[in-house]
Design an enzyme around this catalytic site. Structure first.
Site, short mmCIF file in Angstrom:
data_model
loop_
_atom_site.label_atom_id
_atom_site.label_comp_id
_atom_site.label_asym_id
_atom_site.label_seq_id
_atom_site.Cartn_x
_atom_site.Cartn_y
_atom_site.Cartn_z
N GLN A 61 0.80 -1.23 0.00
CA GLN A 61 0.00 0.00 0.00
C GLN A 61 0.83 1.28 0.00
O GLN A 61 0.39 2.29 -0.52
CB GLN A 61 -0.94 0.02 1.23
CG GLN A 61 -2.12 -0.92 1.11
CD GLN A 61 -3.06 -0.76 2.29
OE1 GLN A 61 -2.70 -0.19 3.32
NE2 GLN A 61 -4.27 -1.25 2.16
N TYR A 99 3.40 -11.63 3.86
CA TYR A 99 2.91 -10.27 3.67
C TYR A 99 3.53 -9.67 2.41
O TYR A 99 4.76 -9.67 2.24
CB TYR A 99 3.25 -9.38 4.86
CG TYR A 99 2.51 -9.69 6.15
CD1 TYR A 99 1.43 -10.57 6.17
CD2 TYR A 99 2.90 -9.10 7.35
CE1 TYR A 99 0.75 -10.84 7.35
CE2 TYR A 99 2.22 -9.37 8.53
CZ TYR A 99 1.16 -10.24 8.53
OH TYR A 99 0.49 -10.52 9.71
N GLN A 131 -1.37 -14.82 18.50
CA GLN A 131 -1.66 -13.55 17.84
C GLN A 131 -3.04 -13.63 17.18
O GLN A 131 -3.18 -14.09 16.06
CB GLN A 131 -0.59 -13.23 16.79
CG GLN A 131 -0.77 -11.82 16.21
CD GLN A 131 0.35 -11.44 15.26
OE1 GLN A 131 0.10 -11.03 14.14
NE2 GLN A 131 1.59 -11.55 15.70
N SER A 161 -5.42 -5.79 14.62
CA SER A 161 -6.67 -5.07 14.29
C SER A 161 -7.42 -4.58 15.53
O SER A 161 -8.63 -4.76 15.64
CB SER A 161 -7.59 -5.95 13.44
OG SER A 161 -7.01 -6.21 12.17
N ALA A 185 -10.30 -2.49 14.62
CA ALA A 185 -11.25 -3.13 13.71
C ALA A 185 -11.11 -2.59 12.29
O ALA A 185 -12.07 -2.13 11.68
CB ALA A 185 -12.68 -2.96 14.21
N LYS A 231 -14.41 7.11 11.46
CA LYS A 231 -14.38 7.83 10.18
C LYS A 231 -15.40 7.30 9.18
O LYS A 231 -15.70 7.97 8.19
CB LYS A 231 -12.98 7.78 9.57
CG LYS A 231 -12.49 6.40 9.17
CD LYS A 231 -11.05 6.49 8.66
CE LYS A 231 -10.47 5.12 8.34
NZ LYS A 231 -9.06 5.21 7.90
N GLY A 277 -0.76 -0.57 12.71
CA GLY A 277 -0.15 -0.36 11.41
C GLY A 277 -0.33 1.09 11.03
O GLY A 277 -1.11 1.82 11.66
N GLN A 330 0.43 8.83 12.27
CA GLN A 330 -0.51 7.84 12.79
C GLN A 330 0.15 6.99 13.88
O GLN A 330 -0.49 6.64 14.88
CB GLN A 330 -0.99 6.93 11.65
CG GLN A 330 -1.86 7.62 10.61
CD GLN A 330 -2.17 6.71 9.43
OE1 GLN A 330 -1.30 5.96 8.97
NE2 GLN A 330 -3.39 6.77 8.93
N ASN A 387 -1.32 6.87 17.75
CA ASN A 387 -1.85 5.63 18.32
C ASN A 387 -0.99 5.12 19.47
O ASN A 387 -1.49 4.46 20.38
CB ASN A 387 -1.98 4.57 17.24
CG ASN A 387 -3.09 4.89 16.26
OD1 ASN A 387 -3.96 5.72 16.54
ND2 ASN A 387 -3.08 4.25 15.11
#
Length: 334
Positions: free
Chosen positions: A27, A54, A176, A205, A208, A215, A284, A290, A294
């Protein structure tokens, strides 16, 4: 940053771990990925989670380059094996062949001679568990991993693996799973079993897939560039939450987060860290800011009244059935 023991082991990890699933090698560009890793180090994150599969093995390589030059003893690097990493019939699963070949390939990509925790990315129904655990034991005894862990295993699978690990004298220290205030399936069976056996949860996550940031609004279109619009894997994971009844309930958390002086994402991460069996929450990021935001969830203590009001807001839409742990365990060979 807050630091916690991984289960009952002596290994200390950062309560916020940085993970590069769905970001590094796919990404975001490498410069941005490296900037995120630097931001993680700047806020005291020492635990980095990745996996051989990944971004078709690229994520490990990106992480290895981003961490190059860091004092290795000051880092905890976690990676995984199970999902396909090539076209061959043995380029997948938890056979001895795949594990022994995969650990060497992961170490090469990560530019290190050992990982701190080597994890079985899923349970392999098609390989004898004894074969898998003996291979993991050989990886540890060869000095290529300090500890072993599993990911998204059921309570029964964890119990069976733990018994074999004790026989083979290797430390099985972690699981995990996916865990958030909306996805609580580990609480019924996996967490009690892990507490009994001394495993800690390193959860992924916790927000979620971004839904708990608030958002996504009921009746509205997903923001451009968000996880819900990603066609490289993100949209499939988030689809279970993209229902108005869920999004409406999530909006009820906004005043609660404001009252606590937290962003919605910080509230979500802090919520999973209240579970005493959770050793770390994986975050992530596609932007360094970010990570910094976090990471502020570390060390936050949510009082009982606030936890009760979060429960009241989300209980009607939260998934708690322990049988749903099987949702992420493949029924056939990957």
């Amino acid at each position: 940053m807050e630091y916690r023991h991984l289960g009952r082991s002596g290994l200390v990890i950062s309560a916020i771990a940085y993970g590069n699933w769905l970001t590094h090698g796919s990404q975001v560009e490498e410069d941005a990925a490296t900037a995120c890793v630097r931001a993680a180090l700047d806020v005291g994150i020492t635990t980095f989670d990745t996996a051989d599969a990944y971004a078709q093995t690229r994520a490990e390589s990106v992480l290895g380059r981003a961490l190059k030059g860091e004092r290795r003893e000051g880092l905890e690097i976690l990676t995984k094996v199970y999902w396909p990493t090539g076209p061959g019939r043995n380029d997948r699963g938890l056979s001895r062949k795949h594990i022994m070949e995969s650990i060497d390939n992961s170490l090469r990509r990560l530019q290190t001679d050992r990982v701190d925790v080597y994890q079985a990315h899923r349970f392999d129904r098609f390989t004898p568990l004894e074969e898998t655990m003996e291979a993991f034991a050989d990886v540890v005894h060869a000095g290529k991993a300090h500890y072993i862990g599993v990911s998204e295993w059921t309570a029964d699978q964890i119990r069976r693996a733990h018994a074999l690990a004790r026989e083979l004298h290797v430390p099985l220290v972690s699981n995990q799973p996916q865990y958030s205030a909306l996805w609580r399936v580990i609480e019924g069976e996996v967490v009690p079993t892990s507490e009994e056996l001394g495993l800690g949860q390193v959860v992924f996550s916790p927000v979620a897939q971004g839904v708990l940031t608030g958002k996504y609004v009921p009746g509205g279109q997903p923001p451009e560039g968000s996880r819900a619009t990603d066609d490289k894997g993100g949209s499939g994971m988030i689809s279970r939450w993209m229902r108005d009844e869920v999004l409406e309930r999530v909006q009820l958390l906004k005043p609660l987060a404001a009252e606590a002086g937290l962003t919605m994402a910080q509230l979500a991460v802090a919520w999973v860290l209240q579970n005493p069996n959770v050793s770390a929450a994986i975050i992530g990021a596609s932007r360094p800011e970010q990570v910094a935001e976090n990471a502020k969830a570390a060390g936050v203590r949510l009082d009982a009244d606030l936890m009760a009001r979060i429960e009241e807001a989300l209980a009607p839409v939260a998934t708690t059935d322990p049988k749903r742990v099987h949702d992420n365990v493949p029924a056939q060979r990957p």
